[in-house]
Enzyme design. Structure first.
Site, PDB file in Angstrom:
ATOM      1  CE1 TYR A 229     -11.641   0.574  -6.715  1.00  0.00           C
ATOM      2  CE2 TYR A 229     -11.686  -1.720  -6.074  1.00  0.00           C
ATOM      3  CZ  TYR A 229     -11.017  -0.523  -6.167  1.00  0.00           C
ATOM      4  OH  TYR A 229      -9.734  -0.418  -5.712  1.00  0.00           O
TER       5      TYR A 229
ATOM      6  CE  LYS B 297      -9.233  13.318   1.695  1.00  0.00           C
ATOM      7  NZ  LYS B 297      -8.028  13.768   2.412  1.00  0.00           N
TER       8      LYS B 297
ATOM      9  CG  ASP C 235      -5.560  12.130   3.675  1.00  0.00           C
ATOM     10  OD1 ASP C 235      -6.355  11.765   4.563  1.00  0.00           O
ATOM     11  OD2 ASP C 235      -5.496  13.315   3.276  1.00  0.00           O
TER      12      ASP C 235
ATOM     13  CG  ASP D 207      -8.113  -2.734  -4.060  1.00  0.00           C
ATOM     14  OD1 ASP D 207      -7.328  -3.645  -3.762  1.00  0.00           O
ATOM     15  OD2 ASP D 207      -8.358  -2.392  -5.228  1.00  0.00           O
TER      16      ASP D 207
ATOM     17  CG  ASP E 171      -2.304  -4.101  -2.630  1.00  0.00           C
ATOM     18  OD1 ASP E 171      -3.156  -4.957  -2.321  1.00  0.00           O
ATOM     19  OD2 ASP E 171      -1.824  -3.993  -3.771  1.00  0.00           O
TER      20      ASP E 171
END
Ligand SMILES: NC(=O)C1=CN([C@@H]2O[C@H](COP(=O)(O)OP(=O)(O)OC[C@H]3O[C@@H](n4cnc5c(N)ncnc54)[C@H](O)[C@@H]3O)[C@@H](O)[C@H]2O)C=CC1
Ligand SMILES: CC(C)CC(=O)C(=O)O
Length: 354
Positions: free
Chosen positions: A131, A184, A217, A241, A245
């Site tokens: 970010y 990842k 993923d 983040d 959601d």
């Protein structure tokens, strides 16, 4: 107790005042002293009054407080000159090193959840990763060496990865003793590989906790298919983040997804969702996420201060929300007919009921 309050933008102007009333009701119902609220400018209104979405006076005042509530900000709508800068919430997280973003996702009785047995907590590293942060020494950054090339630098330090891992393992030790590390490392080998390895190092200090790890993923798929299998999920900033959601929606709605951002000394209640400009001003927003975020904040403050009344007030809020939703009263995002204010009035009445 003094607590900060910032409305933010969009639905913040509806859900923040409602949350303030619920917190006041919860403290009064357990005979705790009332809050002295410190209202601070932030967001679009602060651009109008102070020329910036995050005025220095707000930062200075927060430095004197142990806890505060931050409404969602609509930074995507700010004038061009503020875009590409860290958002108000991001500035606050970094300034006060609120390194742990704790985001539970659990289905409620009475809600038709896509994953009804989900009961997990995402522990998100909140200060590093991808970010953007142009202004601070620790953080990450985007830049454009030419108008046709955009680059982003992600920052992962072993110290920050181990710090968030300790938060996750301590939390799992109070829950179901299971931590899933999400990374990842098959592609982002050095950065998220460091995250995974640092978490594994910390895991050795918690031999009673079962540890596994997943690529982000695959984790998204697992959450949909078998989200009930997870307890504590620890991950880096952007993955946390996004996954929070997803988990919020799978367990109910984004409107029910709470969070706190915490350091060792300060706590910020902030819903996982944004300013929802599509429904702002329509009295349709679900205030549940911010109600539950404020309950998490009170609980954190209760632990930090050794004040059981604050923890009791936190329980009042979460019980009142659950009772309200279980009785069939819900906002549109949960398939209900209640407006923000109708739903809030019922939660308020349940919070006060002795
Ligand atoms: N922590 C924060 O303050 C955050 C701020 N944002 C900002 O919010 C603005 C809008 O971003 P979006 O990507 O649209 O995400 P969003 O979370 O604001 O909205 C996504 C969808 O969820 C719905 N939704 C969100 N909260 C809800 C609630 N409480 N009740 C019912 N429905 C709800 C919205 O109506 C929308 O359809 C942007 O400026 C973004 O930067 C986004 C995420 C977090
Ligand atoms: C700073 C926020 C806009 C980033 C975000 O989406 C979040 O933290 O939920």
């Amino acid at each position: 107790m003094r607590l900060g309050l910032m409305h933010g933008d969009g639905i913040g102007h509806e859900i923040v005042p409602a949350t303030r009333q619920i917190v006041d009701a919860a403290l009064s119902s357990v005979h705790a002293p009332p809050v002295e609220w410190v209202e601070l400018p932030l967001g679009s209104t602060a651009i109008d009054t102070h020329g910036t979405p995050i005025p220095d006076e707000t930062i200075d005042a927060l430095g004197q407080l142990q806890g505060w509530i931050l409404g969602p900000h609509d930074s995507a709508s700010y004038p061009e000159r503020f875009r590409g800068q860290l958002t108000p919430g991001g500035v606050i997280r970094k300034k006060f090193e609120l390194f742990a973003n704790i985001r539970p996702a659990a289905a409620f009785p009475g809600v038709k959840a896509m994953v009804p047995d989900m009961d997990l907590v995402i522990v998100r590293e909140n200060t590093e990763g991808l970010y953007a942060d142009r202004n601070m020494a620790v953080g990450s950054g985007e830049f454009m060496p030419t108008p046709d090339i955009a680059l982003a630098v992600g920052v992962f330090t072993r110290a920050a990865c181990e710090r968030i891992a300790r938060t996750a393992f301590a939390l799992a030790s109070r829950r179901r003793n299971h931590v899933t590390i999400v990374h990842k490392a098959n592609v982002l080998t050095l950065t998220t590989g460091l995250f995974r390895d640092a978490c594994r190092t910390v895991a050795a200090e918690y031999p009673h906790v079962v540890v596994d790890d997943e690529h982000v993923d695959a984790m998204a798929a697992h959450l949909v298919r078998r989200g009930g299998d997870f307890d504590v999920v620890v991950t880096e900033n952007m993955f946390g983040d996004i996954l929070s959601d997803l988990a919020g929606e799978l367990s109910g709605s984004l409107g029910t997804a709470p969070s706190i951002n915490a350091s060792e000394t300060q706590v910020m209640a902030q819903a996982a969702h944004g300013a929802a400009p599509d429904i702002a001003g329509k009295n349709r927003a679900n205030p549940t996420a911010l109600f539950l975020s404020s309950a998490m904040m009170l609980d954190w403050l209760g632990d930090a201060r050794g004040d059981r009344l604050l923890s009791a007030a936190a329980r009042r809020i979460s019980d009142a929300v659950r009772t309200t939703i279980a009785s069939g009263i819900a906002t549109a995002d949960l398939g209900g007919l209640a407006s923000t204010s109708e739903f809030s009035e019922v939660v308020y009445a349940h919070t006060l009921r002795r």
